[in-house]
Motif scaffolding. Structure first.
Motif, PDB file in Angstrom:
ATOM      1  N   ILE A   1       0.831  -1.206   0.000  1.00 44.83           N
ATOM      2  CA  ILE A   1       0.000   0.000   0.000  1.00 44.83           C
ATOM      3  C   ILE A   1       0.866   1.256   0.000  1.00 44.83           C
ATOM      4  CG2 ILE A   1      -1.804   1.261   1.235  1.00 44.83           C
ATOM      5  CD1 ILE A   1      -2.724  -1.400   0.009  1.00 44.83           C
ATOM      6  N   GLY A   2       1.931   1.242   0.785  1.00 45.23           N
ATOM      7  CA  GLY A   2       2.794   2.427   0.767  1.00 45.23           C
ATOM      8  C   GLY A   2       3.737   2.448   1.954  1.00 45.23           C
TER       9      GLY A   2
ATOM     10  N   LYS B   1       5.944  -0.236  -5.836  1.00 41.44           N
ATOM     11  CA  LYS B   1       5.113   0.964  -5.883  1.00 41.44           C
ATOM     12  C   LYS B   1       3.775   0.634  -5.212  1.00 41.44           C
ATOM     13  CE  LYS B   1       8.074   3.101  -8.626  1.00 41.44           C
ATOM     14  NZ  LYS B   1       9.156   2.251  -8.082  1.00 41.44           N
ATOM     15  N   PRO B   2       3.105   1.648  -4.681  1.00 40.48           N
ATOM     16  CA  PRO B   2       1.793   1.386  -4.096  1.00 40.48           C
ATOM     17  C   PRO B   2       0.904   0.652  -5.101  1.00 40.48           C
ATOM     18  CG  PRO B   2       2.507   3.594  -3.553  1.00 40.48           C
ATOM     19  CD  PRO B   2       3.530   3.038  -4.514  1.00 40.48           C
TER      20      PRO B   2
END
Lengths: 438, 325
Positions: free
Chosen positions: A25-26, A69-70
């Motif tokens: 997600i991040g 990456k997200p």
């Protein structure tokens, strides 16, 4: 001699027993941040829950440009980034996890150590396609996929018409092997593997007509969607589901709800919902009909002590089924509060894995969407699921007169291996009676 | 069939061919009355005398040059080097003259020489008596290179070598000289360039030479119990090399491991791997693997010596690992 300080790899943890991959997600920290052990480091979506993952060690976070990456799918164990020891020069670690030296296919086993064949660490990070943003057409997706496949398996897949881009390789490094292609091939085509061209000479079969070369875009399944599909498939393949429907009188329930609403005014708490009341009544009915709360296990029939009601929650991501624990010990108000909390967490994707485990009976409600009766699907390993239909004011004959009553349909799907039709019907009867005297 | 050691099997081939063809004679150190350090000429001196069993001084380049000239005149010399390590002392004669003379003479001059010697690691023979040099000779056009692993094959291959008009390096692994196996009686020929499929299997192809064939056979037995089916190929000659048998096997199994006691760099394993990567690429379901002896001069110390040679356990594990790829 100064030993070089080894960076600590940050890997994807397993959030549940069956988790093989998740969605990144991040990051919760920035590149170069000093991270303390225990601080939340990144957010990961597992099969049914999204969790903040804490750092297990301290250090300076070093992200790489080609890190996840997200929205990327990441495998359990994959290296996401590195934590460098404070003061360590990061020049030495310029190489990203993905570009770490791989075992070259033609590398011989280290001849200087024949007793201990060299095994360089296997780079586990295998970023799949970037799935977000504009979706290219399917053909382009295939061309850019970084799926690894042996030449033999690739040749076999082409000959058999197996779309190997979707396969999960069983090779040590995740490489798709011939056996993976054979396992994925539709049974009908495996016989013509050696002569793929023969099908061209045959008239198009009914099935081939259903799979034309359609243009369109491929939306990959999210972990949630895959988990739902797997559990529901399990349920229909192992259980023997039967659905009973019964129209019951909800007039008393409606009255009760009006009273509860009035009582709740000014307390700051919302009144219990129809569903909350039915959770309470179903729990009482289950105490009289324990088989509906039972579970089929290979070693025998398992009858759980508590009654844990799972409630189906429709979210943007898909269906989630958090669990209300030991409901028999809860008051209606406690049920309402817990239920409200779980629904909010589900919609916010903040449920913890523990919130989703241990259910013994499920209630699902489509009444609010205007559905009267349906066939809910059992949530394995549970025995039964109760579907709540729309509450509607109807004309009902009582004695010689016609009166207006609140009516609704209950849809009960149960596993016929565990319980027969008559006892299941009696459970609905009990529930109906409880609704009348509520 | 009767069981003979490889030593007895090759002696039978040499003895039979010497009786059949008077042009054959043997040169070497201690091959006369003594009968050869490894009994390669045992008893022949009594039959054929010093004319055909010529003891030489320790001067490899000298007697190999002599053999080259003799072969040009129409005889069939067999040069017995005892240890193949010392073939190197005659490398100039072999590579520059013996290998090239047929080409240089447009085929008018034949070069029917057999150069034989022992190879391989074992018995703490240390680094001057442990080399395996077949890959080196296989690189040069004009030389045939034979590396037998089984007594029956050794008899058939040496007979073929003794009837061949090309120079042949016949390299016998010292640790298999005493191993017994079935050996056909009478005339027995094994064609060069024909591999022997020692075991039929479906999961993985293993190509092994000399002593490694025997260790790989033991590995096959272990793996068979675990349901891993190994196809074991002994090329028997590496020049010429039987491409077809190897490629056919890899087409069946999709996996290839080459087990070779000799050094890995630029070796026969690399050659076979390149062949399969080129011609058999689409058949591969896993990377090609090699398992070689350690790239080091052979240690004298027995435990160290043991450590530099691929063992049955290591071969077994390498096959398992390859099956998991």
């Amino acid at each position: 001699m100064n030993e070089p300080i080894m960076p600590t790899p940050i890997t994807v943890p397993r959030l549940g027993w069956t988790m093989e991959e998740g969605t990144f997600i991040g990051w919760l920290k920035n590149n170069g941040d000093l991270v303390q052990a225990g601080e939340p480091l990144f957010t990961l979506e597992g099969e049914k829950a999204t969790q903040d993952i804490e750092a297990t060690e301290g250090g300076i976070l070093q992200l790489s440009d080609d890190g996840p990456k997200p929205g990327d799918t990441v495998k359990v164990g994959a290296v996401l980034a590195l934590l460098l020891e404070e003061g360590a020069s990061d020049a030495r670690h310029k190489r990203t996890p993905q570009s770490a030296p791989q075992e070259s296919p033609s590398t011989s086993i280290d001849p200087t150590h024949p007793e201990a064949p060299a095994r360089p660490p296997v780079p586990v990070l295998e970023l799949e396609l970037a799935l977000d943003a504009p979706q290219p057409p399917v053909a382009t997706v295939i061309a850019t996929a970084s799926v690894r496949i042996s030449p033999r398996a690739a040749r076999r897949a082409i000959a058999m018409g197996v779309p190997w881009q979707d396969l999960r390789g069983t090779g040590r490094t995740g490489r798709i092997r011939e056996r993976d292609v054979l396992a994925a091939a539709p049974k009908a085509t495996s016989g013509v593997a050696a002569t793929p061209n023969t099908s061209r000479n045959k008239p198009a079969s009914a099935t081939s007509g259903l799979q034309p070369q359609l243009s369109g875009r491929l939306i990959p399944f999210s972990p949630t969607r895959r988990a739902i599909a797997r559990r529901l498939s399990e349920a229909t393949h192992s259980a023997v589901p039967v659905t009973l429907t019964a129209q019951v009188d909800a007039t008393q329930l409606a009255r009760l709800r009006v009273q509860l609403k009035a009582a709740a005014l000014g307390t700051g708490h919302p009144a219990p919902t129809f569903q909350d009341i039915l959770v309470k009544l179903a729990t009482q009915a289950l105490r009289e009909h324990r088989l509906l709360n039972a579970q089929w296990r290979e070693e025998g029939l398992f009858i759980p002590d508590p009654i844990n009601i799972a409630i189906a929650v429709d979210t943007e991501e898909g269906l989630l089924v958090p669990v209300l624990r030991d409901v028999a010990q809860m008051t209606l108000e406690q049920i309402a509060a817990s239920s409200r909390r779980l629904i909010e967490l589900a919609r916010a994707r903040r449920l913890q894995p523990g919130d989703l485990e241990g259910g013994t009976f499920t209630i699902t409600n489509l009444g609010g969407l205007g559905i009267d009766a349906f066939t809910p699907v059992i949530n394995p390993p549970q025995c039964a699921i109760l579907g709540l239909g729309r509450v509607q004011r109807q004309a009902v004959v009582t004695g010689d007169g016609i009166v207006a009553r609140e009516r609704m349909i209950l849809s009960l799907t149960f596993d016929h291996r565990i319980v027969d039709g008559a006892p299941a019907a009696r459970f609905l009867g009990t529930l109906s009676r409880l609704m009348d005297i509520a | 069939m009767r069981q003979l050691t490889m030593m007895k099997a090759t002696l039978e081939a040499l003895s039979g061919e010497m009786a059949r063809n008077p042009a054959i004679f043997v040169l070497g150190e201690g091959i006369g009355k003594r009968g050869g350090n490894f009994n390669t000429t045992s008893g022949l001196f009594d039959f054929h005398g010093p004319q055909r069993l010529r003891d030489t001084p320790i001067s490899e380049r000298g007697f190999v040059g002599l053999a080259c000239g003799a072969a040009m005149t129409g005889t069939r010399p067999v040069v017995d080097f005892m240890f193949a390590d010392f073939v190197l002392d005659a490398a100039g004669e072999i590579i520059n003259q013996i290998a090239k003379i047929q080409y240089m003479s447009s085929g008018r001059i034949k070069m029917p020489i057999v150069l034989r010697g022992c190879i391989g690691i074992g018995h703490a023979a240390a680094t001057h008596h442990s080399g395996s040099y077949y890959s080196l000779y296989a690189q040069f056009p004009g030389l045939r290179v034979v590396v037998p692993s089984m007594p029956g094959d050794a008899k058939g291959l040496l007979t073929t070598a003794l009837r061949c008009d090309d120079p042949v390096l016949f390299l016998e692994h010292r640790e298999v000289l005493g191993l017994k196996g079935p050996v056909p009686e009478g005339d027995h020929l094994v064609e060069f360039g024909k591999a022997s499929v020692m075991r039929q299997g479906s999961d993985v192809t293993v190509v092994a030479l000399a002593l490694m064939v025997h260790k790989a056979l033991a590995a096959c037995d272990i793996l068979e119990r675990d349901g891993i089916s190994v196809e074991l190929i002994d090329p028997r000659t590496i020049a010429p090399l039987d491409h077809d048998t190897i490629l056919r096997s890899v087409a069946k199994t999709g996996r290839l491991l080459i087990v070779d006691e000799a050094f890995a760099p630029c070796g026969i394993g690399a050659e076979i791997a390149a062949l399969v990567a080129d011609v058999g690429f689409d058949e591969l379901d896993a990377p090609i693997r090699r398992l070689n002896g350690a790239h080091t001069p052979t240690p004298y110390s027995p435990p160290l010596e043991t450590a530099v040679v691929p063992s049955t356990e290591i071969i077994t594990q390498a096959i398992r690992d390859l099956c998991d790829e």
